[in-house]
Design a protein around this motif. Sequence first.
Motif, PDB file in Angstrom:
ATOM      1  N   ASP A  39       0.819  -1.214   0.000  1.00  0.00           N
ATOM      2  CA  ASP A  39       0.000   0.000   0.000  1.00  0.00           C
ATOM      3  C   ASP A  39       0.858   1.272   0.000  1.00  0.00           C
ATOM      4  O   ASP A  39       0.356   2.360  -0.230  1.00  0.00           O
ATOM      5  N   ASP A  44      -4.395   1.752  -1.604  1.00  0.00           N
ATOM      6  CA  ASP A  44      -5.665   1.071  -1.834  1.00  0.00           C
ATOM      7  C   ASP A  44      -6.668   1.332  -0.711  1.00  0.00           C
ATOM      8  O   ASP A  44      -7.532   0.509  -0.438  1.00  0.00           O
ATOM      9  N   HIS A  45      -6.535   2.496  -0.061  1.00  0.00           N
ATOM     10  CA  HIS A  45      -7.407   2.835   1.060  1.00  0.00           C
ATOM     11  C   HIS A  45      -7.491   4.357   1.181  1.00  0.00           C
ATOM     12  O   HIS A  45      -6.752   5.079   0.523  1.00  0.00           O
ATOM     13  N   SER A  47      -7.254   5.934   4.261  1.00  0.00           N
ATOM     14  CA  SER A  47      -6.668   6.316   5.534  1.00  0.00           C
ATOM     15  C   SER A  47      -5.347   7.062   5.348  1.00  0.00           C
ATOM     16  O   SER A  47      -4.613   6.823   4.383  1.00  0.00           O
TER      17      SER A  47
END
Length: 149
Positions: A39, A44-45, A47
């Motif tokens: 990541d 892929d988020h 946050s």
Amino acid sequence: MRILFWILIFFGTFSIMEFMAWFTHKYVMHGFLWHLHKDHHHKDHDSWFERNDAFFLFYAAVSIFCFYQWGFNGVWFALPIGLGILAYGIAYFIVHDIFIHQRFKMFRNANNWYAKGVRRAHKIHHKHLGKEHGENFGMLIVPFKYFKK
């Protein structure tokens, strides 16, 4: 005389951490713990935190263990080792997370030859989004070919 040894051990530890960062990145992060590091290359988020941030916990634990050995067991050389690991961690965070990746909006206008070389070398590393080609350069030791005026 012990102060001289502390200073040598501190700078020696700091220098060894440059190798450890390279080794860990190439063989651990781009190896068997890729699932934690990927990541960092391909977010892929939503946050602010990344799974990749977990890697600092290992070196923090080693540094804390050294402080414990110094404070509770009187191992005098554990203090400069722990401080060397801590100092490298702080320097790495400032250079990699703040300066290069701009996780905090600071040092945006730094454009001297060293800053440009570090950014250029890191950008080349990040052009590979996959597990392969995990070669990176150290935070402080960057090949001179990236330093162009």
